[in-house]
Enzyme design. Structure first.
Site, mmCIF file in Angstrom:
data_model
loop_
_atom_site.group_PDB
_atom_site.id
_atom_site.type_symbol
_atom_site.label_atom_id
_atom_site.label_comp_id
_atom_site.label_asym_id
_atom_site.label_seq_id
_atom_site.Cartn_x
_atom_site.Cartn_y
_atom_site.Cartn_z
ATOM 1 N N VAL A 187 -30.277 -11.710 -37.605
ATOM 2 C CA VAL A 187 -31.075 -12.675 -36.847
ATOM 3 C C VAL A 187 -30.363 -12.879 -35.515
ATOM 4 O O VAL A 187 -29.225 -13.335 -35.480
ATOM 5 C CB VAL A 187 -31.211 -14.003 -37.625
ATOM 6 C CG1 VAL A 187 -31.919 -15.048 -36.791
ATOM 7 C CG2 VAL A 187 -31.936 -13.772 -38.940
ATOM 8 N N ASP A 188 -31.028 -12.525 -34.418
ATOM 9 C CA ASP A 188 -30.394 -12.551 -33.100
ATOM 10 C C ASP A 188 -31.271 -13.308 -32.109
ATOM 11 O O ASP A 188 -32.157 -12.734 -31.481
ATOM 12 C CB ASP A 188 -30.148 -11.121 -32.620
ATOM 13 C CG ASP A 188 -29.326 -11.050 -31.340
ATOM 14 O OD1 ASP A 188 -29.074 -12.116 -30.727
ATOM 15 O OD2 ASP A 188 -28.942 -9.938 -30.949
ATOM 16 N N THR A 189 -31.010 -14.602 -31.950
ATOM 17 C CA THR A 189 -31.811 -15.422 -31.032
ATOM 18 C C THR A 189 -31.559 -15.055 -29.573
ATOM 19 O O THR A 189 -32.322 -15.452 -28.703
ATOM 20 C CB THR A 189 -31.524 -16.924 -31.231
ATOM 21 O OG1 THR A 189 -30.132 -17.164 -31.010
ATOM 22 C CG2 THR A 189 -31.916 -17.378 -32.624
ATOM 23 N N GLY A 190 -30.526 -14.279 -29.309
ATOM 24 C CA GLY A 190 -30.245 -13.848 -27.941
ATOM 25 C C GLY A 190 -30.982 -12.581 -27.546
ATOM 26 O O GLY A 190 -30.973 -12.198 -26.384
#
Length: 156
Positions: free
Chosen positions: A25-28
């Protein structure tokens, strides 16, 4: 699906076109990226028009030629047209996370700062339960209202 921030990376599974993938999970990340070695050879891809920034140097960058059906970790319906490149693990970017209704929350502390100081002086360790073996209840006990007034020994 929920994941507490710890030394472990937040990974979850998604099913794209019936095939299961695990990803970070990579919100960036603006877009989701599938590792080239996990991309099925019979799925069409094309050279990407734009490069990827923030993942190091990627010599081969592709994009799916099709918009793909995807089920999120809790069976959320979504679509994705992922990028494909040589990375060690798949990345779920904001393109999917938004469709899945992902949230980042920081819960309020259960106890006031003053009570936390008092409890710490008494030997309380954050995240551990109270008691001799630190295995007691870890959350406050909630009082339950007895609407029928039964069980107090006096009939009304």
């Amino acid at each position: 699906w929920a994941s507490q921030v710890s030394e472990n990376r937040p990974v979850c599974k998604a099913i794209i076109q019936g095939k299961q993938f695990e990803g970070l999970v990579d919100t960036g990340a603006d877009v989701s990226i599938i590792a080239l070695n996990q991309w099925p050879k019979n799925w069409p891809k094309q050279k990407a028009v734009t490069g990827l920034v923030g993942i190091g140097t990627a010599s081969e960058v592709y994009q799916s030629t099709e918009i793909l059906h995807c089920l999120g970790p809790d069976n959320q319906e979504s679509t994705v047209q992922p990028m494909i490149t040589s990375i060690p693990l798949n990345l779920w970017g904001r393109d999917l996370l938004q469709q899945w209704g992902a949230e980042i929350t920081m819960p309020a502390p259960l106890y006031s700062p003053t009570s936390q100081k008092i409890m710490t002086k008494m030997g309380y360790i954050l995240g551990k339960g109270l008691g001799k073996n630190e295995d007691g209840i870890k959350i406050p006990v909630e009082a339950k209202i007895n609407q029928k007034r039964e069980g107090i020994g006096y009939p009304f």
